[in-house]
Enzyme design. Structure first.
Site, PDB file in Angstrom:
ATOM      1  N   GLY A   1     -20.991-114.942  99.365  1.00 19.22           N
ATOM      2  CA  GLY A   1     -22.152-115.242  98.529  1.00 19.22           C
ATOM      3  C   GLY A   1     -22.030-114.740  97.109  1.00 19.22           C
TER       4      GLY A   1
ATOM      5  N   ALA B   1     -26.310-108.181 106.900  1.00 22.38           N
ATOM      6  CA  ALA B   1     -27.220-107.041 106.929  1.00 22.38           C
ATOM      7  C   ALA B   1     -28.605-107.365 106.390  1.00 22.38           C
ATOM      8  CB  ALA B   1     -26.613-105.882 106.137  1.00 22.38           C
TER       9      ALA B   1
ATOM     10  N   ASP C   1     -17.458-109.938 110.162  1.00 20.39           N
ATOM     11  CA  ASP C   1     -17.669-111.003 109.176  1.00 20.39           C
ATOM     12  C   ASP C   1     -16.604-111.021 108.082  1.00 20.39           C
ATOM     13  OD1 ASP C   1     -18.605-108.682 107.957  1.00 20.39           O
ATOM     14  OD2 ASP C   1     -20.670-109.373 107.758  1.00 20.39           O
ATOM     15  N   THR C   2     -16.097-109.850 107.719  1.00 20.40           N
ATOM     16  CA  THR C   2     -15.040-109.839 106.711  1.00 20.40           C
ATOM     17  C   THR C   2     -13.748-110.434 107.251  1.00 20.40           C
ATOM     18  OG1 THR C   2     -16.017-107.832 105.774  1.00 20.40           O
ATOM     19  CG2 THR C   2     -13.803-108.401 105.045  1.00 20.40           C
TER      20      THR C   2
END
Length: 489
Positions: free
Chosen positions: A402, A13, A237-238
């Site tokens: 991250g 995002a 993405d998860t």
């Protein structure tokens, strides 16, 4: 062939990356190299918060060309992004308008309408997905009610990763893991739910049947003329991050830590009981028929906004200052919907503390301390909730993404949860993307095989819980009295 070169396009995002993976099948070594990084941010268009989709596509193509210009023969490409957002196309396959972000306020008040008109338990029985006000089901309802002139032009709706795959290949695809985030896929059929879709006002013809990860969508023709397969990876993405989480056994939970924090566990069956509904548990699709039973947490979005507003560039220095402060002086509920997209995050956090008769964080370090402590306590609540749901305690928590680079938050999490934490890998979404590509290329057998590769190639950092820490003592004193407020439920 000993070596494979796969490219992962990983869009978040706030930023996007094109990453090159090199896999040595003989020695089972896997390395990543960043080829191109670019910014992704919201823009105002006709009063809506929208994504600059043309700029994103330009950067994706630039990153792919950089790889080709190095003379590297790419074996495959995969794309993963965030969930719920979509792009509209007309009959000619041309874009209709700009994609509106899930953080736009156009869905305000839409979800309560669905709860009355369809029923909360009925929606959950059909989808098994948590109730978030920006889910695609509510976005589409907002679209058809607020912009009928736009709706009339629509022939197709593609989720974000499927749109970029379409732009590269000319072929449309609706990948399953991302499709489940819409709250429109029937949990029993893995196809779009007629009742839920009809309520949105969108036509079923806009969508094709969702396909599970691992199929080749089509080919991208590189500047040198080579045809490169574009693989439908676990494009949420998860979902990709969970694939790369080296979960040791069924007693391991995961926390994908980034803009959002997503805490959960893998299961071969969904949890759609009344207890799961009451806890707003979601059952998102994963690879190999597995479910990602999890909860959404607002995550490091709060910190990202504070950093931006305060123009802070030295995060390690801020964390060092934060670590020196006492714990649990300022506490908020990170999942309060007031924090989804406030005009001023710092002011919103201060207001939340003021309204609950707490000290008000003023300095940047105090704001960060408030965010970290509050997140760790929420992690503890949710891990306890998940353990109760499945009837077994967890013995280990894997933090990936991250956010796992934040050693202070990792230790706070271990202390608050009272559980051993394993941090890493950082590039979990990218790695999971690559993992599905390697399986599609027949280099790996399955997800468990890939996790062995991840464990062998990436170092993990262990955090042991300290029961005497301030936050651990706080949990021991107050957790029985704490209630987890659901994110926008």
């Amino acid at each position: 062939m000993t070596f494979r070169h796969c490219v992962a396009v990983d869009l978040g995002a706030s930023s996007g990356r094109v990453m090159l993976a090199r896999y040595d099948s003989k020695h089972r070594t896997l390395t990543l190299r960043e080829i191109h990084r670019f910014v992704n941010c919201l823009q105002k268009t006709d009063g809506f918060d929208t994504w600059d989709i043309d700029s994103l596509e330009k950067d994706i193509r630039l990153g792919l060309k950089k790889v080709c210009n190095e003379g590297i023969l790419i074996d495959s490409i995969g794309i993963d992004t965030w969930g719920v957002d979509y792009v509209l196309l007309d009959k000619q396959g041309q874009r209709v308008g700009l994609p509106v972000s899930y953080r736009d306020n156009r869905t305000t008040g839409i979800m309560p309408q669905a709860l009355v008109q369809i029923g909360k338990s009925e929606i959950y029985r059909r989808s098994g997905i948590q109730f978030l006000p920006f889910n695609t089901i509510y976005q589409l309802r907002a679209l058809t009610k607020q912009q009928p002139e736009l709706t009339a032009q629509v022939a197709h709706a593609l989720l974000m990763p499927d749109y970029f795959s379409y732009r590269l290949t000319g072929e449309m695809n609706w990948e399953y893991t991302n499709a489940t985030t819409t709250q429109l896929v029937n949990i029993n059929t893995d196809d779009w739910d007629d009742t839920l879709l009809a309520w949105t006002g969108a036509k079923k013809s806009w969508f094709g049947r969702p396909s599970h990860p691992g199929n080749v969508i089509g080919d991208w023709i590189c500047p040198q003329g080579n045809r490169i397969p574009v693989v439908a990876v676990a494009s949420h993405d998860t979902a990709s991050a969970v694939i790369a989480s080296p979960l040791a056994n069924k007693h391991s939970a995961y926390l994908s830590s980034g803009t959002w924090s997503l805490m959960g566990f893998e299961s071969k069956m969904p949890y759609t009981t009344d207890e799961a509904l009451a806890a707003n548990i979601t059952n998102e699709g994963g690879a190999e028929g597995r479910y990602r039973v999890l909860k959404n947490i607002m995550g490091l979005w709060l910190l990202q906004r504070v950093l931006k507003e305060r123009r802070i560039t030295d995060l390690p220095a801020l964390i060092a200052q934060t670590e020196a402060l006492p714990a649990c002086r300022f506490l908020i509920n990170p999942n309060d919907d007031r924090f989804i997209n406030p005009d001023d995050m710092r002011a919103e956090i201060q207001a939340a503390c003021r309204e609950t008769d707490q000290p008000v964080p003023v300095s940047d370090a105090e704001l960060a301390r408030c965010i970290f402590d509050s997140l760790a306590l929420l992690y503890a609540d949710i891990l306890h909730e998940l353990a109760n749901l499945r009837g077994e305690k967890f013995t280990q928590l894997h933090i990936v993404g991250g956010g796992c680079q934040n050693s202070l938050l990792n230790q706070l999490c271990a202390d608050a949860c009272g559980i051993r934490v394993m941090a890493g890998p950082v590039e979990a979404s990218t790695l999971g993307n690559i993992g599905i590509q390697l399986m599609t290329l027949d280099e790996l057998n399955n997800v468990d095989d890939f996790r062995q590769v991840v464990s062998a190639n990436y170092d993990l950092t262990t955090y042991i819980p300290n029961p005497d820490s301030e936050i651990a003592r706080h949990v021991a004193q107050f957790q029985p009295k704490r209630q987890t407020k659901e994110l926008c439920a």
